[in-house]
Design a protein around this motif. Sequence first.
Motif, short mmCIF file in Angstrom:
data_model
loop_
_atom_site.label_atom_id
_atom_site.label_comp_id
_atom_site.label_asym_id
_atom_site.label_seq_id
_atom_site.Cartn_x
_atom_site.Cartn_y
_atom_site.Cartn_z
N ILE A 35 13.95 -15.89 69.47
CA ILE A 35 15.39 -15.60 69.51
C ILE A 35 15.60 -14.19 68.98
CG2 ILE A 35 17.65 -16.17 68.57
CD1 ILE A 35 16.75 -19.06 68.34
N THR A 36 16.38 -13.40 69.71
CA THR A 36 16.74 -12.05 69.28
C THR A 36 18.24 -11.88 69.46
OG1 THR A 36 14.60 -11.20 69.99
CG2 THR A 36 16.34 -9.59 69.61
N THR A 37 18.92 -11.42 68.40
CA THR A 37 20.34 -11.15 68.48
C THR A 37 20.70 -10.07 67.47
OG1 THR A 37 22.58 -12.08 68.28
CG2 THR A 37 20.89 -13.00 66.84
N GLU A 38 21.74 -9.31 67.75
CA GLU A 38 22.21 -8.33 66.79
C GLU A 38 23.20 -8.96 65.83
OE1 GLU A 38 23.71 -4.82 68.65
OE2 GLU A 38 21.87 -4.49 69.79
N GLY A 39 23.61 -10.15 66.10
CA GLY A 39 24.61 -10.83 65.28
C GLY A 39 24.01 -11.76 64.26
N GLU A 40 24.87 -12.69 63.80
CA GLU A 40 24.49 -13.68 62.80
C GLU A 40 24.08 -14.96 63.52
OE1 GLU A 40 27.41 -14.33 59.71
OE2 GLU A 40 28.30 -12.39 60.17
N ILE A 41 23.18 -15.70 62.89
CA ILE A 41 22.77 -16.97 63.46
C ILE A 41 22.59 -17.99 62.35
CG2 ILE A 41 20.32 -16.44 63.52
CD1 ILE A 41 20.31 -17.88 66.30
N GLN A 42 23.05 -19.21 62.62
CA GLN A 42 22.86 -20.32 61.69
C GLN A 42 22.03 -21.37 62.42
OE1 GLN A 42 26.29 -21.92 59.72
NE2 GLN A 42 25.33 -23.91 59.41
N ILE A 43 20.94 -21.77 61.78
CA ILE A 43 20.05 -22.73 62.41
C ILE A 43 20.06 -24.01 61.57
CG2 ILE A 43 17.67 -23.27 63.03
CD1 ILE A 43 17.33 -20.40 63.82
N ILE A 71 22.93 -23.05 65.97
CA ILE A 71 21.96 -23.97 66.56
C ILE A 71 22.13 -25.29 65.83
CG2 ILE A 71 19.53 -24.41 67.08
CD1 ILE A 71 20.68 -21.84 68.40
N GLY A 72 22.64 -26.29 66.50
CA GLY A 72 22.97 -27.57 65.88
C GLY A 72 21.76 -28.41 65.50
N THR A 73 22.02 -29.46 64.72
CA THR A 73 20.96 -30.31 64.20
C THR A 73 20.18 -31.02 65.30
OG1 THR A 73 22.52 -32.13 63.93
CG2 THR A 73 22.10 -30.74 62.00
N ASP A 74 20.79 -31.24 66.45
CA ASP A 74 20.12 -31.96 67.53
C ASP A 74 19.41 -31.03 68.51
OD1 ASP A 74 22.50 -30.89 68.43
OD2 ASP A 74 22.84 -32.47 69.91
N VAL A 75 19.31 -29.74 68.17
CA VAL A 75 18.71 -28.75 69.08
C VAL A 75 17.31 -28.37 68.59
CG1 VAL A 75 18.93 -26.44 70.05
CG2 VAL A 75 20.96 -27.84 69.71
N ARG A 76 16.37 -28.32 69.53
CA ARG A 76 15.01 -27.86 69.25
C ARG A 76 14.69 -26.76 70.25
NH1 ARG A 76 9.81 -29.73 71.33
NH2 ARG A 76 8.19 -28.88 70.00
N ILE A 77 14.37 -25.58 69.74
CA ILE A 77 14.07 -24.44 70.60
C ILE A 77 12.61 -24.07 70.43
CG2 ILE A 77 14.51 -21.99 71.01
CD1 ILE A 77 17.37 -22.48 70.07
#
Length: 164
Positions: free
Chosen positions: A36-44, A26-32
């Motif tokens: 969020i649900t995932t079985e994987g890895e996530i970088q915010i 999730i990039g610096t210009d993104v606002r959610i």
Amino acid sequence: MLSRFGKGGNGSSARKSSGKDTLSLIGTDVRIVGNITTEGEIQIDGQLEGDIACSRLLIGESGRITGEITAETTQVHGEVIGKITAGAVVIARAGRITGDIIHDSIEIEAGAQLEGRLIRKSGHHQTQPAPALATASEPARLAPPRKEKDKAANGDLSAAASTA
């Protein structure tokens, strides 16, 4: 970490794309606004207003999460406002957390900011509320001061030596 995104030395992908191996960014210009649900890895690196559940979570220095986090491992370089439940938690020196952390293991680097409680998972019981503090009907009273010879009888030799 960039090698995860690039190609391996033989021109093939560095990772196979299966559930837990998938990395979402999730990039610096993104606002959610939402969960969020995932079985994987996530970088915010952007902003999330909602809860997140994943296997591994990395919150970059520009990242900000307002909500609950549930993960196997969590690394905080940015800001979290809400509860974290994770097996392993690392709070980097730039990390700022306001909320409770329920963990198996935790690492807090010098300079990190934390306002909340640290609760070890093995000692955490969600079904039983914490015992309430006992309340007395009348205020506690101070015990009367002990006499010098009483102190010596109880093993306090400093008082007995000064009077002898």
